[in-house]
Design an enzyme around this catalytic site. Sequence first.
Site, PDB file in Angstrom:
ATOM      1  CG  ASN A 116      -0.139   0.227   2.507  1.00 25.52           C
ATOM      2  OD1 ASN A 116       1.068  -0.012   2.534  1.00 25.52           O
ATOM      3  ND2 ASN A 116      -0.801   0.670   3.542  1.00 25.52           N
ATOM      4  NE  ARG A 132      -1.792   2.572  13.533  1.00 28.07           N
ATOM      5  CZ  ARG A 132      -1.441   2.087  12.335  1.00 28.07           C
ATOM      6  NH1 ARG A 132      -1.691   2.791  11.243  1.00 28.07           N
ATOM      7  NH2 ARG A 132      -0.845   0.910  12.237  1.00 28.07           N
ATOM      8  CD  GLN A 178      -9.645   4.060  10.825  1.00 29.03           C
ATOM      9  OE1 GLN A 178      -8.828   4.942  10.758  1.00 29.03           O
ATOM     10  NE2 GLN A 178      -9.424   2.861  10.369  1.00 29.03           N
ATOM     11  CG  HIS A 221      -8.054   3.668   7.147  1.00 25.13           C
ATOM     12  ND1 HIS A 221      -7.594   3.111   8.297  1.00 25.13           N
ATOM     13  CD2 HIS A 221      -6.957   3.869   6.379  1.00 25.13           C
ATOM     14  CE1 HIS A 221      -6.284   2.945   8.229  1.00 25.13           C
ATOM     15  NE2 HIS A 221      -5.874   3.397   7.069  1.00 25.13           N
TER      16      HIS A 221
END
Lengths: 325, 325
Positions: free
Chosen positions: A95, A221, A250, A274
């Site tokens: 990623n 984060r 989240q 996200h």
Amino acid sequence: MVAQQPRLLGTVENELGIRKWLEDQGHTLVTTSDKEGPNSTFEKELVDAEVIITTPYAKNLKLAVTAGIGSDHVDLNAANKTNGGITVAEVTGSNVVSVAEHVLMTILTLVRNFVPAHDQIRNGEWDVAAVAKNEFDLENKVVGTVGVGRIGERVLRRLKPFDCKELLYYDYQGLSAETEKEIGCRRVEDLADMVSQCDIVTINCPLHESTKGSWLVNTARGAIVVKEDVAEALKSGHLRGYGGDVWFPQPAPKDHPLRYAEHPWGGGNAMVPHMSGTSIDAQVRYAEGTKSILDSYFSGREDYRPQDLIVHKGQYATKAYGQRK
Amino acid sequence: MVAQQPRLLGTVENELGIRKWLEDQGHTLVTTSDKEGPNSTFEKELVDAEVIITTPYAKNLKLAVTAGIGSDHVDLNAANKTNGGITVAEVTGSNVVSVAEHVLMTILTLVRNFVPAHDQIRNGEWDVAAVAKNEFDLENKVVGTVGVGRIGERVLRRLKPFDCKELLYYDYQGLSAETEKEIGCRRVEDLADMVSQCDIVTINCPLHESTKGSWLVNTARGAIVVKEDVAEALKSGHLRGYGGDVWFPQPAPKDHPLRYAEHPWGGGNAMVPHMSGTSIDAQVRYAEGTKSILDSYFSGREDYRPQDLIVHKGQYATKAYGQRK
């Protein structure tokens, strides 16, 4: 309705695109999102599982693969002590490009004041002055990244041709002199010192008086920042903008203050769910990486890419997760 | 209410920040937006004007400065024939970086599916799969630019570190072999041929069957595309996205189809008002450039930057506007 995107591999329906490949080798693949409670499909199937792609343990378990990156949901010490040492692997690097691109997008979106401008268009309005008054160029700005690992370095490389005034970074470990020269960036020893020089800070930083008038991008984060403080700093105009895709908690609850906080002139908010590492291209990479890890295991070669191994043969294989006791 | 941004130089109120400088030299500056009809302030003051910053003619007029770029609103043949030849000048290059950055922002916003993702956040929602299914990486995509002038070349340079599969361009005049090598781009002789190879086409191109599944970014002129066709292509999913800041007509009326057209999955629209060259940083550049042109004139040095002159001493000084009859 549009059919489910067949390239969206990271879903229960599409199963990373590996069902046929596994079944052709005589393996059984069970995929489920029914994982709550003792009667769930997950709990029933887990008992006999040999390989698990994400989550806990079973008596035969030998390999736990995170289809993507981030194995901090796995109890690694338990993995080392179970069944003679469960291998935990992830698709390292799958990623990093996606997140680096997301950072560049977010910087440009904030600096160039995209959101309220696009809102004008959708609302049938047209007032260039109202959006141009908070629209800047990235050229000649000072950009600093907190952390210069695989993502941070890629962010700096992508910033290079924008002719920023300076590219700075803060990290416990510096880049080589050669890489610094190639990118044209400079390490700052002290975080507060770096932040005070920046127009734009990416990744994360403690909220600080010296961020006044800056844009802040956080794809690390959500818990790194105090959400109420960031929201207040944005609403008061202390921060010019805040964007990224990480939240605490989240998924973000409906009343999360960073959903709605805006600069006094409107805009200044480029938050998204996200998603930065979940692009279709990243999903292809982590599906392929997962397949490759499974192939190493089933073939008995166990020729994993060293960077993909988190714990292996009862030992930590990486320092990224700390040596948890 | 927030006070008018003092750096927003391109407004009637802030007068490019040059009032004091002009008055200190004994000149009179009249600024007005009342320019409609024979009794307007503009028509009254125009009679005795010696220099005009944007728009028509008066009997003493010697210099017409476009505070920014784009002198196609000026009748250049009339300028050559009036008062022994009016000088028309503009601040060449003042917006090229701003527009190039806007193109990069628009590409990333479309490819990474920013708008519906940010909408989810503002609407109190969270559904990563719904936005990730149309989220891609720019890496390994083929990007083509129609036109490789000052803006197109800057776009290609900024794309370089994104590791695109190929960077293509179409223009009547090619880049030098050296520049091509430096950027890592390739010229395609035929426009349709180029477009058919591209995932992303920037600037403009005629709508073509071969744009299927592509993103299209237009910061050139709204009239280059047929707005109804682009809107239909987007709504049918033929185009994956359309973005930019140019419209036909301008300002866009409330019912302009490109305000509201979306991809069948939502998003795919990154249109904003005509703002890409109006960033605060670009305004500083064109205010400084305008001041420099005025200084050349008032000092009698007439040492204009050659690239800023459109017509001068009764002659065309550029080929950019054609030799209009």
